[in-house]
Design an enzyme around this catalytic site. Structure first.
Site, PDB file in Angstrom:
ATOM      1  N   GLY B 164       1.104  -1.201  -0.283  1.00 23.23           N
ATOM      2  CA  GLY B 164       0.406   0.083   0.023  1.00 23.23           C
ATOM      3  C   GLY B 164       1.602   1.107   0.162  1.00 23.23           C
ATOM      4  O   GLY B 164       0.929   2.065   0.375  1.00 23.23           O
ATOM      5  N   GLY B 165       2.155   1.124  -0.403  1.00 24.65           N
ATOM      6  CA  GLY B 165       3.014   2.103  -0.905  1.00 24.65           C
ATOM      7  C   GLY B 165       4.005   2.298   0.067  1.00 24.65           C
ATOM      8  O   GLY B 165       4.291   3.879   0.364  1.00 24.65           O
ATOM      9  N   PHE B 202      13.349   2.217  -9.653  1.00 21.92           N
ATOM     10  CA  PHE B 202      12.694   3.884 -10.040  1.00 21.92           C
ATOM     11  C   PHE B 202      12.121   3.905 -11.664  1.00 21.92           C
ATOM     12  O   PHE B 202      12.672   4.522 -12.649  1.00 21.92           O
ATOM     13  CB  PHE B 202      13.666   4.919  -9.277  1.00 21.92           C
ATOM     14  N   HIS B 208      -0.703   3.018 -13.822  1.00 21.51           N
ATOM     15  CA  HIS B 208      -0.978   1.742 -13.477  1.00 21.51           C
ATOM     16  C   HIS B 208      -2.149   1.340 -14.688  1.00 21.51           C
ATOM     17  O   HIS B 208      -3.304   1.779 -13.644  1.00 21.51           O
ATOM     18  CB  HIS B 208      -1.486   2.325 -11.848  1.00 21.51           C
ATOM     19  N   GLU B 289       2.497  -5.927  -8.922  1.00 21.48           N
ATOM     20  CA  GLU B 289       1.279  -6.795  -7.820  1.00 21.48           C
ATOM     21  C   GLU B 289      -0.006  -7.716  -7.794  1.00 21.48           C
ATOM     22  O   GLU B 289      -0.120  -7.281  -8.749  1.00 21.48           O
ATOM     23  CB  GLU B 289       1.154  -6.680  -5.893  1.00 21.48           C
ATOM     24  N   ARG B 293      -9.450 -10.756  -5.409  1.00 24.77           N
ATOM     25  CA  ARG B 293     -10.064 -10.318  -5.107  1.00 24.77           C
ATOM     26  C   ARG B 293     -11.028  -9.725  -5.795  1.00 24.77           C
ATOM     27  O   ARG B 293     -10.277  -9.108  -7.118  1.00 24.77           O
ATOM     28  CB  ARG B 293     -10.626  -9.705  -3.560  1.00 24.77           C
ATOM     29  N   ARG B 339     -15.047   7.672  -7.980  1.00 27.37           N
ATOM     30  CA  ARG B 339     -15.872   7.070  -6.672  1.00 27.37           C
ATOM     31  C   ARG B 339     -15.856   8.277  -6.057  1.00 27.37           C
ATOM     32  O   ARG B 339     -15.175   9.819  -5.844  1.00 27.37           O
ATOM     33  CB  ARG B 339     -14.225   6.917  -6.060  1.00 27.37           C
TER      34      ARG B 339
END
Lengths: 151, 452
Positions: B164-165, B202, B208, B289, B293, B339
């Site tokens: 999660g960063g 990096f 993403h 990753e 789910r 969202r």
């Protein structure tokens, strides 16, 4: 309110499942509370004596059937989700209980989790049946709490 | 097929899953904390069980109460939804031990992919591109220096058990390498209980992009195309997602899909999953990753493929074969999801709890709104601030953007602060409209704009 009316109110409470009834008339308030331990005759005579005197002048009247001290009640709710199981022998209606005592178990994932009471008192109601599934927070028992440990 | 499913979640995703079940004629059991007794998922389910007090650890993360709730209601399967217990291998294991079907991958697969470093090794071995980095853990500084000289700066040091960063350090040059390594190890040991770290190149201004896969128990694996999720807030939480991804050639798109299928096959994955990739400026991509789910943004994939992912998850768990092949999956048009969160963009996006006094939701052709809110709903302060997902579909990206702008103009939520205005700013940003997004988009193109 006259004595006949009061008498019929007391009869009503005694013959019902009610634990207490409060009647308000203008600025007067009358509470009749039933004590499941006591017989009917004693209740009535106590009440008659106290009520007759008080009803005449007082603005507010609270009549406790049994003892002069305040009565408090506490619900015991399910801390787990599972199946409610009585102990053998079971803690039943009217059972006297003490702080730290196990009242029942809740079976969850094949484990019997004990439900422990945190007051001294007496069981005056059981809201669930043996082997009934219960959810978190569901009320299992109502306890009449002993107001002072000395009485 | 199952007759009754328990949904171990809350909010819009619980509502989403209940809807799929109802259309499949499967009975549903909602579980809820005391704070969610009046929530929509409780009302829509056939049965409900209160599983604890508001704090997640006492309710939505309380495995014994959830499993017990499934048992007393006679549910045969548990859908974990998103977050909470959805990626806990020990929960999947506990379900199976209690004779309940966990709707998701096996505990063994989850375990293997939960360690970032071992997931990376597994992918590398399977031929899925990973960000160039050290093989296994860094044990001494000489080894680190050798890798650094070969790869070039800047470099990242990552905690093997981070996520999660968190647990990531950026190294600019040789002089600070050994000091940064020491700090990374100390930090990793205290934050994740393991001092294991590894190093990676990096990737500058990455996008993403993630690929949705479906795999049944009979060895069939398909992908449903990719999603663009580069628009993220400063805590790496996605704000706006779309499908398909922007600025990818058909060749890059098919290479991504193939890599995702290869990844899922390599680990024997079953059920719905998502492979997240970093895509650099040259269109090269690297495994980041795997999400084992359903995901919040699954809706955009549903809108362009016409495949209901939740129903597929349930069918897969019931042992059914996938009813379509890779060739039969077609994507049609473009979908965007915004969202809508209960948070205050003016105050660093702090969550805003309270009573929703009035709601007007958008609608019309090509619009989908997944939400659990209603007028009079109390937004509890204990959980994720997601209030609603607005999804706009049209035949192309331009049309979808216009439709989403129309939706947000119609939408009104009173009583709590929301990010509707912030989403409008993203949609009207020229860089966004041109498809020039990377994971630092919000920082570079929106927030920097506010300051000036």
């Amino acid at each position: 309110m006259n004595l006949d009316e009061l008498q019929s109110l007391v009869d009503m409470v005694q013959n019902s499942q009610l634990r207490e009834i409060t009647l308000k008339q203008g600025d007067r308030r009358l509470t009749i509370r039933r004590d499941p331990q006591l017989g009917a005759t004693q209740t009535l005579s106590d009440l008659e004596m106290m009520s007759e005197a008080s009803l005449l002048g007082s603005q507010e009247l609270t009549t406790t059937v049994h003892a002069p001290e305040a009565v408090s009640y506490q619900d015991v709710s399910a801390p787990y989700v599972g199946v409610f199981c009585h102990l053998r022998p079971m803690v039943g209606m009217g059972s006297r209980i003490t702080n730290g005592q196990t009242l029942c178990t809740i079976q969850s994932m094949d484990i019997h989790n004990e439900v422990v009471v945190e007051v001294d008192g007496q069981v005056i109601d059981i809201h669930v049946e043996d082997n009934q599934p219960v959810e978190f927070g569901q009320i299992l028992y109502t306890i009449e709490v002993n107001s002072s440990p000395n009485v | 097929m199952f007759e009754k499913i328990l949904i171990a979640n809350r909010g819009e995703i619980a509502v989403r899953i209940i809807r799929a079940c109802r259309e499949m004629r499967i009975r549903t059991v909602a579980v809820h904390s005391t704070a969610d007794a009046n929530s929509l998922h409780v009302r829509l389910a056939d049965e409900s069980v209160c599983i604890g007090s508001p704090a997640p650890k006492d309710s939505y993360l309380h495995m014994p109460n959830i499993i017990s709730a499934a048992r007393i209601t006679g549910a045969e399967a548990i859908h974990p939804g998103i977050g909470f217990l959805s990626e806990r291998a020990n929960f999947a294991e506990a379900c199976e031990m209690c004779g309940l079907k966990f709707i998701g991958p096996s505990a063994a697969v989850m375990d293997r992919m939960n360690n970032k470093s071992s997931a990376r090794e597994t992918m590398r071995a399977a031929g899925v591109p990973v960000v160039p980095g050290t093989e296994g853990m860094i044990t001494d500084d000489q080894e680190a220096l050798k890798f650094a000289r070969k790869t070039g700066f800047p470099l990242l040091i990552k905690a093997a058990h981070g996520g999660g960063g968190r647990g990531i350090r950026l190294v600019q040059n040789e002089d600070e390498l050994s000091r940064q390594l020491d700090m990374a190890r100390t930090e990793a040991a205290s934050a994740f209980g393991s001092a294991e770290v590894y190093m990676e190149r990096f990737v500058e201004e990455p996008r993403h992009v993630e690929v949705q896969v479906l795999a049944d128990e009979h060895g069939h694996v398909v992908h449903l195309g990719e999603r663009e999720c580069s628009v993220q807030n400063l805590r790496h939480q996605k704000l706006l997602e779309e499908a398909p991804a922007v600025q990818l050639t058909p060749q890059q798109r098919s290479r991504l899909g193939d890599a995702a299928v290869k990844a899922a096959k390599a680990i024997g994955y079953v059920n719905a999953g998502t492979i997240e990739f970093l895509v650099d400026g040259h269109g090269d991509f690297y495994f980041m990753e795997m999400n084992k789910r359903l995901q919040v943004e699954h809706c955009v994939t549903e809108m362009v493929t016409g495949i209901d992912l939740v129903k597929e998850q349930i069918r897969i768990s019931a042992g059914d074969r996938l009813s379509f092949t890779q060739k039969e999956i077609r994507t049609n048009g473009h979908a965007i999801e915004c969202r809508i969160n209960a948070e205050d963009p003016a105050k660093g996006f702090i969550p805003s709890a309270g009573c929703i006094t009035r709601v007007v939701l958008p609608g019309g052709y090509g619009v989908r709104v997944d939400t659990h809110i209603y007028a009079g709903y109390e937004v509890p302060p204990f959980y994720d601030p997601l209030l609603a997902k607005v999804i706009a579909w049209d035949k192309d990206r331009q049309g979808a953007i216009l439709r989403m702008q129309r939706c947000l103009a119609e939408m009104e939520i009173d009583g709590v602060k929301t990010n509707i205005g912030f989403q409008k700013r993203i949609l009207s940003n020229a860089f966004y409209r041109r498809g020039e997004v990377s994971t630092d988009f919000i920082q570079r193109r929106i927030l920097s704009d506010t300051k000036s």
